[in-house]
Design a protein around this motif. Structure first.
Motif, PDB file in Angstrom:
ATOM      1  N   LEU A 146       0.836  -1.191   0.000  1.00 54.58           N
ATOM      2  CA  LEU A 146       0.000   0.000   0.000  1.00 54.58           C
ATOM      3  C   LEU A 146       0.876   1.249   0.000  1.00 54.58           C
ATOM      4  CD1 LEU A 146      -2.867  -0.973   2.477  1.00 54.58           C
ATOM      5  CD2 LEU A 146      -2.775  -1.226  -0.010  1.00 54.58           C
ATOM      6  N   ASP A 147       0.390   2.294  -0.651  1.00 54.84           N
ATOM      7  CA  ASP A 147       1.135   3.540  -0.818  1.00 54.84           C
ATOM      8  C   ASP A 147       0.571   4.600   0.126  1.00 54.84           C
ATOM      9  OD1 ASP A 147       2.455   5.786  -1.605  1.00 54.84           O
ATOM     10  OD2 ASP A 147       1.776   5.774  -3.674  1.00 54.84           O
ATOM     11  N   PRO A 148       1.340   5.052   1.132  1.00 58.25           N
ATOM     12  CA  PRO A 148       0.823   6.066   2.070  1.00 58.25           C
ATOM     13  C   PRO A 148       0.945   7.492   1.552  1.00 58.25           C
ATOM     14  CG  PRO A 148       3.030   5.432   2.721  1.00 58.25           C
ATOM     15  CD  PRO A 148       2.695   4.600   1.499  1.00 58.25           C
ATOM     16  N   LYS A 149       1.504   7.698   0.358  1.00 57.23           N
ATOM     17  CA  LYS A 149       1.833   9.051  -0.095  1.00 57.23           C
ATOM     18  C   LYS A 149       0.701   9.755  -0.834  1.00 57.23           C
ATOM     19  CE  LYS A 149       6.742   7.911  -0.439  1.00 57.23           C
ATOM     20  NZ  LYS A 149       7.925   7.801  -1.324  1.00 57.23           N
ATOM     21  N   GLY A 150      -0.392   9.045  -1.142  1.00 57.08           N
ATOM     22  CA  GLY A 150      -1.496   9.722  -1.794  1.00 57.08           C
ATOM     23  C   GLY A 150      -2.106   8.893  -2.907  1.00 57.08           C
ATOM     24  N   LEU A 570       2.996  13.976   4.524  1.00 48.91           N
ATOM     25  CA  LEU A 570       3.497  12.814   3.798  1.00 48.91           C
ATOM     26  C   LEU A 570       2.945  12.820   2.372  1.00 48.91           C
ATOM     27  CD1 LEU A 570       5.049  10.133   3.866  1.00 48.91           C
ATOM     28  CD2 LEU A 570       2.934   9.039   4.621  1.00 48.91           C
ATOM     29  N   GLY A 571       3.835  12.699   1.402  1.00 48.01           N
ATOM     30  CA  GLY A 571       3.434  12.706   0.005  1.00 48.01           C
ATOM     31  C   GLY A 571       3.452  14.073  -0.637  1.00 48.01           C
ATOM     32  N   ASP A 572       3.558  15.145   0.160  1.00 43.70           N
ATOM     33  CA  ASP A 572       3.611  16.492  -0.412  1.00 43.70           C
ATOM     34  C   ASP A 572       5.021  16.787  -0.914  1.00 43.70           C
ATOM     35  OD1 ASP A 572       1.002  16.847   0.297  1.00 43.70           O
ATOM     36  OD2 ASP A 572       1.445  17.927   2.158  1.00 43.70           O
TER      37      ASP A 572
END
Length: 736
Positions: A146-150, A570-572
């Protein structure tokens, strides 16, 4: 589908439509091949002669076939037979609850159903996506993380065809997602431009999710040592039981949680927002990282949104500014209110009354007008002050203050006053000073220098665009202020003067800066905010910015490199900006800025590098993704001939990203995508009829592909093979 299954027929295109001639040449070629080897006098066995004759005959027949230009027709599959591209969501929001299970379990069930219903009928390419699109899976059940960045549904649709492995466009696209997009543009117009039906399989539920979340945090970006600083926290609870929860404020600057304050607040399951204010007194100056944590509740969807991190720059003391007004005017009122609204400034205001400057009743006390007392200040603002209102001691003290590095803002005003000619303060100003004359109203415009000056840079948050300065209300000019000195620079000038009489100008004197406003009525310029639809408060923000600029030491502004936000989600992207100026504070061209970033948390030794781009001394760039943690950066500016200096600092990437800010699924977005492209919006339990629906809606009728055999690489290879075989056999028997 093999080429044999796709074969539809073959036709010939002989030059000049002389097909009959080629029919006559075929037996002639065969006869010639056998005749040549029958008549040869070499001692060859009958079998060997037959082999050579056959090779020669085949070679001649192939040559005739090439000249006759054969073309075969192959069928191109239409509709779903072209293949189906399945884009499936792998973002962190799949950990959240679905209808009966988690969204991840719903995804796995949907994948299995699609494989059984569609994957066994037509070619299927499985492509996962999160904040970016991934490479296709080798098999549909291949594991993934799974990708937590968006989540970028728009990016997946836009890039999906680039990773599609088929030779032609897919007949259909299936999008499996909860619809919770956190990055990118509106995916609907992007999906429509594909001209391929996009069917959607929604995951999760649109019902409110039982959860306690920390919605947002409000605080000043700057604080002062020893002064209590408030931190406002907004919480929301949906569902769950009523009761108190504890909210804690920690200092995590040194890598450990140091509790600063804790409060309890009663929460209800209605979904209404509740506010609690925490606070602390900083004891050390510098950049501090603070973490706000709310204790979780049993049964909530996720605990990831129960905390937030913020950064706060703690200063030793507020920037002291001395504001002296020779008379009470609208400019005075407007200027004082603008500056007092800045919590980082300590404004000591005084106005002329009864033959002396007196402090305002509610304001800070005025200092003695001598050099020692003025050392506590960083800037002085003289507003409508007359020469007679400053005695010789005060004049000398202000002159020494500026030459030693202090800032001076001189607002002359638009009313009659005595001449500053021959006054020591006149030598500090960026323009020549003469006798007073007739006052008049003039229209103002930006000077050429303003477009590259820090005070008018539209990239600074809260700044007005340059277009907002094109239609300014008129000003009343102060007489006695003339042309620029050689060290001065005009920022705003009069429209009607040939060379543009300076209305706002600046210069350096010693180590200090002087900003001159040789007119009055600047308070009217606040109306430019509404005229140009900029945010209210543009001009107050400009005044505060100007005072900070004249009060700032030179070394801090000639080389300014920093991240736009000292805490990013996170992801920004982590965006860095740089401003490099020369000794005259003009943007320096030909500058390169390199930023190196290292983690200062945990065992990570990774180094990230970035070169900023831009021109004329203004540069920027961004790290697209960095893992959560705290980082130290070192930025170096240089030209081809010299190193201009290095700036370092710290910033942090929070472990909370946009994925956990909206917990409900967005099925309406998925439905809009399907409707806009002619696709189907399925429920996960109705995928048993997916293939029938795909055959009905999928894009493309069956087409025919023409393949020129006479120009095909395999034909050329066969020609070379036959010729080489004959040549080698002839060579072995000494016929060459």
């Amino acid at each position: 589908m093999s080429w044999i299954d796709r074969f539809q027929g073959m036709h010939w295109n002989p030059p000049g439509n002389l097909g009959w001639l080629f029919l006559l040449l075929i037996p002639a070629a065969i006869f010639y091949a056998f005749y040549v080897y029958r008549r040869t006098e070499a001692p060859l066995t009958p079998g060997f002669r037959t082999v050579l004759s056959t090779l020669r005959g085949l070679l001649l027949l192939l040559l005739l076939a090439i000249i006759a230009r054969p073309v075969i027709s192959l069928a191109i599959p239409g509709g779903a037979d072209r293949g189906v591209l399945i884009l499936f969501d792998r973002s962190q929001s799949l950990e959240l609850p679905g209808v009966e299970t988690t969204r991840f379990e719903e995804l796995m069930a949907a994948k299995l159903a699609l494989q059984e219903e569609v994957g066994t009928q037509v070619p299927v390419t499985w492509v996962p996506f999160g904040h970016d699109i991934d490479e296709p899976l080798d098999t549909f059940d291949q594991p993934f993380e799974l990708d937590p960045k968006g989540t970028s549904i728009a990016g997946a649709l836009e890039s999906g065809l680039s990773v599609w492995g088929g030779g032609q466009r897919p007949g259909a696209i299936i999008l499996v997602s909860d619809g919770a997009q956190t990055q990118g543009a509106d995916p609907v117009p992007i999906a429509r431009r594909l001209a391929i039906p996009v069917s959607t399989v929604p995951l999760g539920s649109t019902r409110a999710v039982d959860d306690l979340s920390l919605v947002r945090v409000r605080s000043n970006r700057e604080a002062f040592r020893g002064e209590r600083t408030p931190v406002e926290v907004v919480l929301r609870q949906q569902g769950l039981e009523s009761g108190n929860v504890n909210v804690k404020l920690f200092d995590v600057t040194d890598g450990q949680q140091v509790l600063l304050e804790e409060k309890a607040i009663a929460m209800e399951p209605s979904g209404a927002e509740r506010k609690v204010t925490l606070g602390f007194k900083p004891t050390e100056p510098g950049l501090r990282f603070l973490e706000i944590v709310v204790e979780g509740k049993t049964g909530e969807a996720t605990s990831l949104n129960n905390r937030r991190m913020i950064a706060m720059d703690v200063r030793e003391d507020k920037t002291k500014v001395l504001l002296l007004s020779g008379r009470l005017t609208w400019d005075h009122t407007f200027l004082r209110r603008a500056l007092e609204a800045d919590s980082t400034l300590a404004i000591h205001s005084g106005y002329w009354r009864s033959g002396r400057f007196q402090a305002l009743n509610s304001g800070l006390p005025l200092p003695a007008f001598n050099a020692e007392a003025l050392r506590e200040f960083r800037a002085i603002v003289l507003d409508h002050v007359q020469p007679r209102q400053l005695n010789d001691q005060a004049t000398r003290a202000i002159t020494e203050f500026v030459r030693a590095g202090g800032g001076l803002c001189f607002l002359a005003g638009g009313m009659p006053h005595a001449s500053w000619e021959n006054n020591p303060l006149a030598e500090l100003l960026p323009v020549q000073v003469g006798r007073t004359g007739r006052m008049r109203e003039v229209e103002a415009r930006l000077g050429p220098a303003s477009r590259r000056h820090v005070l008018f840079d539209p990239s600074v948050p809260g700044s007005a665009p340059l277009e907002a300065w094109t239609n300014l209300p008129p000003l009343s000019t102060a007489s006695g202020f003339g042309a620029l000195r050689s060290t001065g620079e005009a920022l705003i000038v009069a429209k009607d003067a040939p060379n543009g009489t300076p209305l706002v100008s600046w210069s350096t004197t010693g180590a200090g800066r002087v900003l001159l406003l040789a007119a009055g009525g600047f308070w009217n310029w606040e109306f430019l905010s509404s005229a140009h639809r900029t945010s209210h408060g543009t001009m107050p923000a400009w005044w505060r910015r100007a005072v900070h600029w004249i009060a700032k030491p030179d070394v801090d502004t000639r080389l300014d490199i920093h991240p736009e936000d000292f805490v990013s989600g996170l992801g920004d992207p982590i965006r860095f900006v740089a401003r490099v100026t020369d000794q005259s504070y003009q943007p320096l061209p030909g500058v390169s800025v390199d930023v190196a970033v290292n983690s200062i948390q945990g065992d990570s030794t990774s180094t990230y590098s970035l070169s900023l781009g831009g021109e004329q001394g203004f540069l920027s760039g961004a790290f697209e993704q960095l893992p959560p943690g705290r980082y130290r950066y070192e930025a170096t500016a240089s030209t081809d001939s010299q190193n201009l200096g290095t700036v370092d600092g710290v910033f942090a990437v929070d472990s909370l990203g946009a994925e956990m800010e909206r917990l409900e699924a967005n099925h309406e977005l998925l439905s809009r995508i399907a409707r806009a492209t002619g696709g189907v919006h399925w429920n996960p339990d109705s995928l048993g009829t997916a293939f029938e629906a795909l055959e009905r809606i999928s894009q493309g009728e069956e087409e025919t592909e023409q393949v020129d055999l006479w120009d095909h690489p395999l034909t050329f290879a066969l020609f070379v093979l036959l010729g080489s075989a004959e040549w080698l056999l002839r060579r072995r028997r000494g016929l060459i």
